[in-house]
Design a protein around this motif. Structure first.
Motif, PDB file in Angstrom:
ATOM      1  N   ASN A  10       0.831  -1.214   0.000  1.00  0.00           N
ATOM      2  CA  ASN A  10       0.000   0.000   0.000  1.00  0.00           C
ATOM      3  C   ASN A  10       0.858   1.253   0.000  1.00  0.00           C
ATOM      4  OD1 ASN A  10      -2.607  -1.098  -0.025  1.00  0.00           O
ATOM      5  ND2 ASN A  10      -2.536  -1.519   2.164  1.00  0.00           N
ATOM      6  N   ALA A  14       1.051   3.645  -3.404  1.00  0.00           N
ATOM      7  CA  ALA A  14       0.396   4.936  -3.225  1.00  0.00           C
ATOM      8  C   ALA A  14       1.409   6.084  -3.314  1.00  0.00           C
ATOM      9  CB  ALA A  14      -0.329   4.978  -1.883  1.00  0.00           C
ATOM     10  N   GLN A  30      -4.679   3.225 -12.630  1.00  0.00           N
ATOM     11  CA  GLN A  30      -5.464   2.194 -11.957  1.00  0.00           C
ATOM     12  C   GLN A  30      -4.593   0.949 -11.817  1.00  0.00           C
ATOM     13  OE1 GLN A  30      -9.203   1.555 -13.824  1.00  0.00           O
ATOM     14  NE2 GLN A  30      -9.927   0.075 -12.327  1.00  0.00           N
ATOM     15  N   ARG A  39      -7.329 -11.014  -4.281  1.00  0.00           N
ATOM     16  CA  ARG A  39      -7.078  -9.605  -4.569  1.00  0.00           C
ATOM     17  C   ARG A  39      -6.412  -8.965  -3.352  1.00  0.00           C
ATOM     18  NH1 ARG A  39      -9.816  -6.584  -8.345  1.00  0.00           N
ATOM     19  NH2 ARG A  39      -9.426  -8.498  -9.509  1.00  0.00           N
ATOM     20  N   TYR A  41      -4.607  -5.936  -3.707  1.00  0.00           N
ATOM     21  CA  TYR A  41      -4.526  -4.495  -3.877  1.00  0.00           C
ATOM     22  C   TYR A  41      -5.353  -4.079  -5.080  1.00  0.00           C
ATOM     23  CZ  TYR A  41      -2.506   0.201  -4.011  1.00  0.00           C
ATOM     24  OH  TYR A  41      -2.332   1.556  -3.978  1.00  0.00           O
ATOM     25  N   GLN A  42      -6.139  -3.033  -4.915  1.00  0.00           N
ATOM     26  CA  GLN A  42      -6.854  -2.409  -6.019  1.00  0.00           C
ATOM     27  C   GLN A  42      -7.061  -0.952  -5.661  1.00  0.00           C
ATOM     28  OE1 GLN A  42     -10.449  -4.321  -7.330  1.00  0.00           O
ATOM     29  NE2 GLN A  42     -10.959  -2.690  -8.787  1.00  0.00           N
ATOM     30  N   ALA A  43      -6.633  -0.064  -6.548  1.00  0.00           N
ATOM     31  CA  ALA A  43      -6.751   1.361  -6.246  1.00  0.00           C
ATOM     32  C   ALA A  43      -6.734   2.177  -7.529  1.00  0.00           C
ATOM     33  CB  ALA A  43      -5.627   1.814  -5.324  1.00  0.00           C
ATOM     34  N   GLU A  44      -7.358   3.340  -7.443  1.00  0.00           N
ATOM     35  CA  GLU A  44      -7.312   4.327  -8.513  1.00  0.00           C
ATOM     36  C   GLU A  44      -6.737   5.613  -7.926  1.00  0.00           C
ATOM     37  OE1 GLU A  44     -10.636   2.965  -7.766  1.00  0.00           O
ATOM     38  OE2 GLU A  44      -9.901   1.243  -8.925  1.00  0.00           O
ATOM     39  N   PHE A  45      -5.826   6.223  -8.659  1.00  0.00           N
ATOM     40  CA  PHE A  45      -5.212   7.472  -8.217  1.00  0.00           C
ATOM     41  C   PHE A  45      -5.382   8.528  -9.306  1.00  0.00           C
ATOM     42  CE2 PHE A  45      -2.883   4.113  -6.053  1.00  0.00           C
ATOM     43  CZ  PHE A  45      -2.849   4.568  -4.744  1.00  0.00           C
ATOM     44  N   SER A  57     -13.381   3.319 -11.421  1.00  0.00           N
ATOM     45  CA  SER A  57     -12.765   1.992 -11.536  1.00  0.00           C
ATOM     46  C   SER A  57     -13.118   1.268 -12.825  1.00  0.00           C
ATOM     47  CB  SER A  57     -13.184   1.119 -10.347  1.00  0.00           C
ATOM     48  OG  SER A  57     -14.588   0.937 -10.355  1.00  0.00           O
ATOM     49  N   TYR A 359      -1.281  -2.631 -14.477  1.00  0.00           N
ATOM     50  CA  TYR A 359      -1.104  -1.182 -14.324  1.00  0.00           C
ATOM     51  C   TYR A 359      -1.723  -0.528 -15.548  1.00  0.00           C
ATOM     52  CZ  TYR A 359       1.608   3.200 -13.659  1.00  0.00           C
ATOM     53  OH  TYR A 359       2.010   4.498 -13.469  1.00  0.00           O
TER      54      TYR A 359
END
Length: 386
Positions: A10, A14, A30, A39, A41-45, A57, A359
């Motif tokens: 994380n 991040a 993303q 799963r 890790y899943q994230a949008e920045f 997403s 990615y």
């Protein structure tokens, strides 16, 4: 298997994403990471566009050369069905592509320096060893193409059937942007009797559940297309103009480019990567292909000595449609395979640690396998292993 330290993962991902956004290297990204089928890790920045809304997403992305592993899977499906053989000359199925000239650029002019005697075999197409559309002659060979000559996959394959190679087939390697994979996709069309877009949908994306991966986006999928990031002449981040008429370059949507023509989502491509990790079984439990056939994808098909010396030292070579690590001297563990797209997408599969990583971003700058963002993505995940 080394487990991922979730807290460190994380923090690493991040921190990197926010740094890249602040620098203007990306406007948004993303990320999906799985380990051992879970799963982690899943994230949008960032935002959809430089001054857009927070990144959702479900965005669709132009995946460019991340189309190549999907085309490889299509070929291997036809090998499994007995309609193609990786060792067969492509002239068993196509007219032309025999005794082609070999050319070089001399003072900006295309000069013939020999004639190829080696048959182009199907595995050459998928391992960047065919000589088709490679090296410094690409622009000279493609420049005369008219719009009519790239209306369809067949048009493009027919156009290149008498065009020069960059080297004698099988004696060197050079990254081919897409035409060799277009030839491979055309072979699938010929032996299956289906157009390539329909073939991929019926045999791959529908089976896996990749509902947003397509050569022919509908209106709703276009509306979810991520805005493409670019840099102005002063290096400042800006949005590229919206383009809903092309997926890759200026290719028409009727040309199902086997090397670069798909759109997808982070979730869809994660399902594809998991299918590769699981030996051909999709996360929904459906078998797409037998493991003994899928293994060709991550088997070295390009002799290591054909790679440049620094690359040889890292153990990087070509499987079929993917970059493959054959020792532990590189950043990724031995046996890891994957690839990237020209607009900044990137994925890899690590069978040793049972990791799949995706990615997703789209940019007209800093894309491809050598992109800083792709290399940092690998470093940050590997740096999270316990």
């Amino acid at each position: 298997m080394q487990k991922i330290n979730i807290d460190k993962l994380n923090d690493n991902l991040a921190k990197r994403a926010l740094q890249d956004i602040e620098r203007g290297t990306i406007s948004g990204v993303q990320i999906i990471v799985n380990q051992a089928g879970e799963r982690v890790y899943q994230a949008e920045f960032g935002t959809n566009g430089v001054n857009g809304e927070p990144l959702p997403s479900n965005l669709t992305y132009r995946i460019a050369s991340m189309t190549k592993p999907i085309t490889t899977l299509a070929v291997l499906l036809e090998v499994e069905k007995g309609r193609l053989d990786l060792q067969s000359p492509i002239t068993d199925y196509l007219q032309g592509y025999e005794n082609l000239p070999i050319a070089r650029l001399e003072d900006g002019v295309l000069k013939t320096v020999g004639k190829s005697k080696t048959p182009i075999r199907i595995f050459h197409l998928l391992s960047h060893t065919s000589g088709i559309e490679m090296g410094d002659i690409i622009t000279a060979v493609t420049a005369p193409m008219t719009e009519a000559q790239k209306t369809t996959l067949k048009d493009v394959v027919d156009y290149f059937s008498d065009k020069p190679l960059f080297f004698e087939t099988g004696t060197a390697q050079s990254y081919g942007p897409h035409v060799a994979f277009d030839v491979a996709a055309r072979l699938v069309e010929i032996v299956s009797g289906m157009d390539y877009a329909a073939y991929v949908k019926e045999n791959i994306t529908d089976v896996i559940g990749m509902k947003d991966t397509t050569f022919t986006p509908n209106q709703e999928q276009w509306q979810r297309m991520v805005k493409k990031h670019m840099l102005d002449k002063n290096g400042k981040a800006m949005d590229a103009p919206d383009d809903y008429n092309h997926i890759y370059g200026n290719n028409p949507l009727t040309y199902y480019c086997g090397g670069a023509g798909l759109i997808s989502t982070a979730e869809d491509y994660s399902l594809f990567a998991e299918t590769l990790l699981n030996g051909g079984v999709a996360p929904n439990g459906k078998r797409v292909i037998g493991e003994e056939y899928l293994k060709h994808m991550y088997t070295p098909y390009c002799p290591p000595q054909l790679m440049d010396v620094p690359t040889q030292a890292t153990g990087v070579t070509w499987g079929l449609g993917v970059r493959l690590f054959t020792n532990d001297n590189g950043k990724l563990p031995k046996g890891t395979f994957g690839w990237s797209g020209a607009y900044g997408t990137h994925f890899w599969v690590d069978p040793v640690n049972e990791i799949t990583a995706v990615y997703m971003r789209n940019s007209d700058s800093n894309g491809g396998a050598g992109a800083e963002t792709a290399e940092n993505f690998e470093t940050d995940i590997l740096g999270s292993l316990q």
